[in-house]
Design an enzyme around this catalytic site. Structure first.
Site, PDB file in Angstrom:
ATOM      1  N   ALA A   1       1.235  -8.033  -8.416  1.00  0.00           N
ATOM      2  CA  ALA A   1       1.602  -7.162  -9.545  1.00  0.00           C
ATOM      3  C   ALA A   1       3.120  -7.005  -9.640  1.00  0.00           C
ATOM      4  O   ALA A   1       3.696  -7.043 -10.733  1.00  0.00           O
ATOM      5  CB  ALA A   1       0.945  -5.785  -9.378  1.00  0.00           C
TER       6      ALA A   1
ATOM      7  N   LYS B   1       7.834   8.013   4.837  1.00  0.00           N
ATOM      8  CA  LYS B   1       8.804   7.197   4.090  1.00  0.00           C
ATOM      9  C   LYS B   1       9.675   8.098   3.219  1.00  0.00           C
ATOM     10  O   LYS B   1      10.891   7.910   3.140  1.00  0.00           O
ATOM     11  CB  LYS B   1       8.064   6.173   3.217  1.00  0.00           C
TER      12      LYS B   1
ATOM     13  N   THR C   1       2.640 -14.009  -7.233  1.00  0.00           N
ATOM     14  CA  THR C   1       1.380 -13.836  -7.963  1.00  0.00           C
ATOM     15  C   THR C   1       0.848 -12.400  -7.932  1.00  0.00           C
ATOM     16  O   THR C   1      -0.180 -12.100  -8.524  1.00  0.00           O
ATOM     17  CB  THR C   1       0.295 -14.786  -7.399  1.00  0.00           C
TER      18      THR C   1
ATOM     19  N   ARG D   1      -3.302  10.293  -3.748  1.00  0.00           N
ATOM     20  CA  ARG D   1      -3.672   9.220  -4.672  1.00  0.00           C
ATOM     21  C   ARG D   1      -4.522   9.821  -5.794  1.00  0.00           C
ATOM     22  O   ARG D   1      -5.498  10.520  -5.516  1.00  0.00           O
ATOM     23  CB  ARG D   1      -4.471   8.164  -3.901  1.00  0.00           C
TER      24      ARG D   1
ATOM     25  N   GLN E   1      -0.001   9.918  -7.029  1.00  0.00           N
ATOM     26  CA  GLN E   1       0.288   8.497  -7.012  1.00  0.00           C
ATOM     27  C   GLN E   1      -0.834   7.663  -7.606  1.00  0.00           C
ATOM     28  O   GLN E   1      -2.007   7.853  -7.289  1.00  0.00           O
ATOM     29  CB  GLN E   1       0.584   8.060  -5.570  1.00  0.00           C
TER      30      GLN E   1
ATOM     31  N   GLY F   1      -0.153   1.555  -6.628  1.00  0.00           N
ATOM     32  CA  GLY F   1       0.486   1.549  -5.316  1.00  0.00           C
ATOM     33  C   GLY F   1      -0.361   0.874  -4.259  1.00  0.00           C
ATOM     34  O   GLY F   1       0.149   0.423  -3.233  1.00  0.00           O
TER      35      GLY F   1
ATOM     36  N   HIS G   1       3.612   6.879 -11.126  1.00  0.00           N
ATOM     37  CA  HIS G   1       3.515   7.990 -10.174  1.00  0.00           C
ATOM     38  C   HIS G   1       4.147   9.242 -10.768  1.00  0.00           C
ATOM     39  O   HIS G   1       5.083   9.159 -11.573  1.00  0.00           O
ATOM     40  CB  HIS G   1       4.300   7.671  -8.901  1.00  0.00           C
TER      41      HIS G   1
ATOM     42  N   CYS H   1       8.257   3.293  -3.313  1.00  0.00           N
ATOM     43  CA  CYS H   1       8.253   3.731  -4.720  1.00  0.00           C
ATOM     44  C   CYS H   1       8.480   5.238  -4.879  1.00  0.00           C
ATOM     45  O   CYS H   1       9.312   5.666  -5.682  1.00  0.00           O
ATOM     46  CB  CYS H   1       6.956   3.321  -5.392  1.00  0.00           C
TER      47      CYS H   1
END
Lengths: 354, 354
Positions: A15, A214, A13, A236, A157, A161, A243, A130
């Site tokens: 995104a 990451k 459910t 962000r 970004q 996200g 992105h 991502c």
């Protein structure tokens, strides 16, 4: 390939879940059956798939019976709670969370980069972050020709996200500001509409946030190159779902713009967008809803004799998450790698499949 | 300092003009008289200054009579057309456009960095580009202690850099998108609301846009260091008026985070915003309307032994334009450098004032 597979989506459910459903349909993925799993809160909802409405089930101990592939996009704690059970029930889990990415026995796969790593899975394959996926799709083909020694990345970004609710919050904040009201931040830590802020994931002792680490660590694992040096500043921005990344590359030996363009023109998953006359390069609104990583502004770095600057945009939910996971599933099917690798077939996988 | 000066603002009706008026008042600048000049289109408007309404005059041949200092913020072609006339009339021109910045005989001044360069003016002093001003204020104090060899910058530039109408357009675009309509781009080349794009200034043969080359060339001139290597990726983001920059620095010898913080804590024009617990660092909404360059996320670069990462935000109209110009005027007054340098006093300026 007439065979078809029993699929479960864990976190159906969200995104990414919605995008997974869309991709299974649009890519004609060989679906024999489809189970939609979510938290008890979301159970009972129904979602359309190829003309049918499928009722979402609460994830449970028996939910993974008769499932070949689990596409999981339900956050780290849910993944940790259920992945082992799914594997014990005989399924392969392709997990979009960060829970397993750095575990040595879990392959971390970008199909355009290291599909062969998927052969060595022991039931779980991790989908990278991502920003890492988008960067590695564009940098790997260059790295194959001339070794990249160092990457300095700055990201732009989108709200997606931080989840579907963050996307909604940015719009509500924007409307408040346009109405002359004070924007409220509930999902995001600060107002994002008409503003931006350094990525708010937890910071380590060196001052790098998780999102940045990451990019550092996942890139090394995906490239199978512990020597590549990466630094990143993750930010962000008030964009909804694609992105962007400004990437400075230092090669071992000079990489010309012409050579880089030729390599990227033929690179899987990459589309070059460069209209120098019109000053038109990749933009988030053009990457939204699209599969390829859009690359442009391929420039010689005038500050370094072996440097190259590139700019890219990619759909964070699509290639940055759902599409990459579906592509991993397609690799498993095409290569007949659904069975977990044992010690022996791992060796044979390494020699025959790598 | 009881003396006061006859000031003219050329381009008084623009966004920077408004800020200049505000700064002259709020900083108690010693204004003997104030002339507001603009294009004939804007003549006849009136603007408030310290309780008076001043009528805007169309710029003309005699407009610079009886003026000591012209604060010009009217674009390059206007600056080129009128600066020489103002100088001939006996005024010093502090010009915010890019028209004269790289002329060898025109000082390019950031008062926190190279105030002494102003001594050598021959009637015109150039105000650097906004992104350069913000970066040099933060990097110069570090460069003084340990030489910076290379800068890799990525910018997040607000709509205000494209003018007051661009700021308005972003809001209109945002409202259109929130209403489910298609945004229109007239001032900006592409929709900017909920989007971003590489800075759309003209591109050179190497693929660098003018905005990026300003950061490269102006930094060298301001630092008086032709060896510092700079590369930049300039990006327009849907923020209204403060710019942000992710800056990667490579020093000749290692610069520790502790050392950098101590230097920046005592640096003029810099305010450190770092709350590592709350994940709170400089944001455009906090820089808006404020004087200092906000610096944070001072990190050792894990990809380079002599590297340091910093993040900054600054008000593009204020320190990035109007405030820097007013500060230059203050330097001229304080140091008694209003008179243009002749060949002789230039030499003495170099030896005595430098």
């Amino acid at each position: 390939m007439s065979k078809s597979y029993r699929i479960a989506i864990l976190g159906a459910t969200g995104a990414v879940g919605a995008e997974l459903l869309d991709l299974l349909a649009s890519r004609n993925f060989p679906v024999a059956s489809l189970k939609l799993l979510a938290s008890p809160r979301s159970a009972g909802k129904s979602l359309p798939f190829q003309g049918e409405n499928i009722v979402v089930e609460a994830v449970s101990d028996r939910a993974f019976d008769n499932v070949d592939i689990v596409l999981a996009s339900a956050g780290g704690s849910t993944a940790k709670a259920w992945a082992a059970k799914a594997v014990a029930a005989g399924a392969v889990v392709i997990d979009n969370s960060s829970a397993f990415r750095m575990e040595p026995h879990v392959p971390l796969v970008v199909p355009e980069v290291n599909p062969q790593a998927a052969a060595r899975h022991q039931g779980i394959i991790a989908n990278p972050n991502c920003t890492t996926i988008l960067m590695t799709v564009a940098v790997w083909p260059l790295h194959q020709v001339k070794r990249v020694q160092r990457i300095v990345a700055a990201t732009y970004q989108s709200a997606s996200g931080a989840g579907a609710r963050a996307m909604e919050e940015v719009k509500i904040q924007a409307q408040a500001i346009l109405n002359g009201e004070t924007p409220v931040a509930e999902i995001l830590p600060y107002p994002l509409a008409f503003n931006l802020f350094p990525h708010n994931s937890p910071l380590n002792d060196l001052g790098y946030c998780e999102e940045e680490m990451k990019m550092v660590n996942e890139t090394r694992k995906i490239f199978n190159d512990q020597n590549i040096r990466v630094t990143a500043t993750c930010v962000r921005v008030p964009v909804l779902r694609a992105h962007s990344e400004a990437i400075n590359l230092e090669f071992e030996t000079p990489m010309s713009v012409q050579e880089a363009k030729e390599i990227l023109q033929n690179a899987p998953g990459v589309q070059i967008i460069e209209d120098w006359q019109a000053n038109h390069f990749p933009m988030p609104i053009e990457a939204t809803g699209r599969d390829p990583v859009l690359v442009g502004r391929i420039r010689q770095d005038i500050s370094h004799p072996h440097g190259l600057e590139i700019w890219l945009c990619g759909d964070q939910i699509r290639k940055g998450a759902a599409l990459n996971a579906v592509q991993i599933a397609e690799v498993l099917i095409e290569k007949n790698w659904l069975q977990p690798a044992t010690s022996e077939n791992q060796l044979s996988a390494t020699s025959n499949r790598g």
